[in-house]
Design an enzyme around this catalytic site. Structure first.
Site, PDB file in Angstrom:
ATOM      1  CB  SER A   1       9.524  48.170  15.020  1.00 40.63           C
ATOM      2  OG  SER A   1       9.239  49.510  14.730  1.00 40.63           O
TER       3      SER A   1
ATOM      4  CG  HIS B   1      12.551  50.783  18.390  1.00 38.26           C
ATOM      5  ND1 HIS B   1      13.108  50.770  17.126  1.00 38.26           N
ATOM      6  CD2 HIS B   1      11.233  50.532  18.208  1.00 38.26           C
ATOM      7  CE1 HIS B   1      12.163  50.527  16.232  1.00 38.26           C
ATOM      8  NE2 HIS B   1      11.007  50.380  16.864  1.00 38.26           N
TER       9      HIS B   1
ATOM     10  CG  ASP C   1      16.427  50.560  16.503  1.00 36.33           C
ATOM     11  OD1 ASP C   1      16.340  49.962  17.595  1.00 36.33           O
ATOM     12  OD2 ASP C   1      15.460  51.094  15.946  1.00 36.33           O
TER      13      ASP C   1
END
Length: 455
Positions: A214, A109, A139
């Site tokens: 992230s 992402h 992911d």
């Protein structure tokens, strides 16, 4: 008044003398402590690790809204106007796992729809990077730094050896501030049920993780990678001490597949199942609350050949206890086809073990909510039409679910999404990765071709 002033002055002088005396007493303490052992600190470990954690900057263009075909506008009106593609920039983090090749692990992402990717090291150097491969289900994405030089890679720990209560350190680039380290513990393992799209088998930690973290590193006290920071539970938009990381073993396996094949090749166990629950345990008179309940075994599958039966409870995979069906699905989906795995089973209350060879078939199956929440409640598989054409078959629809409310029925075959022809679940994922505001499914039902529309 004069006496009062003098009195205050005297008091001030007295206090000043007292404070000075106290200061002199305290000032002598550091000299006494200096000869003792240094205070515990994460600094030595972080000094070695920080060069291996990078900031990831992406640029690209993305549509702000899905263009609605004219024939569908009468159903939705003009409240979703067509929008031109808009430029965007994004920030995230990454971890260097191979210094000589320049390989960097991050989240899918973080780089989704990116047209330009750049990497900044903690010493300020910047490099362009290219995408080697990515996987939206897990992911995970693998980048490669172009023309790398003098890089530092991170050591990767065995995440299967983690225990709840182990110390953990999160490193990343929150809010674009630059490299930031926070600490906490491993709060839980095998966490699932977070309503995220894709596979769920997370390490939970209370080390502070925020936007921009992230793709960054979750470390043990040896400075070894134990996870890739991925998500947070943030009711108010900020960290509340509940963060989630992809286990390092899972990330390492996926990275190797992306290096070898440029994509993820998933093993297929050949069962359908659900989470073990108190109701199931009561119905089968079992004293077990965790594991995966097998509701169906697909004919001809590796599980069928190994003797797995409907009603079995899978309690372990390769000797490691299973907490949930979600954990089983996640671990199998990150294992290559053809791999032999050992399943610990409970059958009629008695334990047994079987060895299953994961199917090498290109067929695939998935819960539809893993692709888009609009289809929650449907189970999909790659299928065929009567004329030999390919599509996505609806194997099951849960009554009252969003998929059922949208009009999907068992044995429907999806052949198109928003005017794009789709032959497989993989192709459907790619079309829906842009998260269109309107989803128009072209479906073959019996001898008819119909459209179902949903937001």
């Amino acid at each position: 008044m004069k006496k009062q002033t003098q009195l205050l002055s005297a008091l001030a002088l007295s206090v000043g003398l007292t404070l000075s005396a106290s200061f002199q007493a305290v000032a002598s303490i550091p000299g006494q402590v200096a000869d003792q052992a240094p205070l515990p600190s994460l600094a030595p470990m972080l000094e070695k690790v920080l060069p291996a954690v990078v900031s990831v900057r992406v640029e690209g263009t993305a549509s702000q809204g899905q263009k609605i075909p004219e024939e569908f506008k009468k159903f939705f009106g003009d409240d979703l106007p067509d929008q031109p593609a808009q430029p965007f920039e994004g920030l995230g983090s990454g971890v260097i796992i191979n210094a000589s090749k320049g390989y960097v692990l991050t989240n899918n992402h973080v780089i989704n729809q990116a047209q330009k990717i750049s990497i900044q090291l903690n010493d300020g150097r910047e490099f362009d990077a290219k995408l080697i491969g990515s996987d939206d289900q897990s992911d995970i994405a693998l980048l490669q730094i172009q023309n790398p030089s003098k890089l530092t890679q991170i050591a990767i720990a065995d995440s299967d050896k983690l225990r709840v209560g182990d110390f953990a350190v999160a490193v990343g680039n929150p809010f674009g501030l630059g490299q930031t380290a926070t600490s906490g513990i491993v709060s839980a393992l095998g966490r699932s049920g977070l309503n995220l799209e894709g596979l769920e088998n997370f390490i939970q930690t209370d080390a502070s993780i925020n936007r921009g973290n992230s793709g960054g590193a979750l470390l043990n006290l040896n400075g070894e990678l134990i996870g890739i920071n991925t998500a947070i539970l943030a009711p108010g938009g900020g960290s509340v001490g509940i963060g989630f990381a992809i286990p390092s073993n899972m990330a390492r396996t996926l990275a190797q597949q992306l290096i070898d094949f440029g994509e993820i090749k998933r093993g297929l166990l050949g069962i359908k199942g659900t989470e073990m629950s108190a109701d199931i345990a009561k119905a089968f008179n079992l004293d077990v609350q965790r594991g995966a309940f097998v509701s169906e075994v697909l004919p001809g599958s590796g599980s069928a050949k190994a003797g797995v039966k409907a009603g079995d409870i899978i309690t372990s995979l390769n000797g490691k206890p299973l907490n949930s069906f979600a954990e089983l699905r996640s671990r199998i989906a990150t294992t290559e086809p053809g791999t032999k795995v050992k399943l610990g089973l409970l059958r009629n209350g008695k334990p047994l073990e079987v060895e299953v060879t994961l199917d090498t078939s290109t067929s695939s199956s998935a819960s539809a909510e893993m692709i888009t929440p609009a289809l929650e409640g449907a189970t999909l598989s790659d299928g065929q039409l009567k004329d030999g054409g390919k599509g996505i078959k609806i194997d099951e629809v849960v009554k009252g679910s969003p998929a059922a409310q949208a009009g999907l029925q068992k044995d429907d075959v999806i052949i198109g999404v928003n005017r794009d022809r789709v032959n497989s679940i993989a192709e459907m994922r790619k079309v829906l990765a842009a998260k269109p505001a309107i989803i128009a499914l072209q479906i073959v039902r019996g001898n008819e071709s119909i459209y179902l529309l949903m937001r």
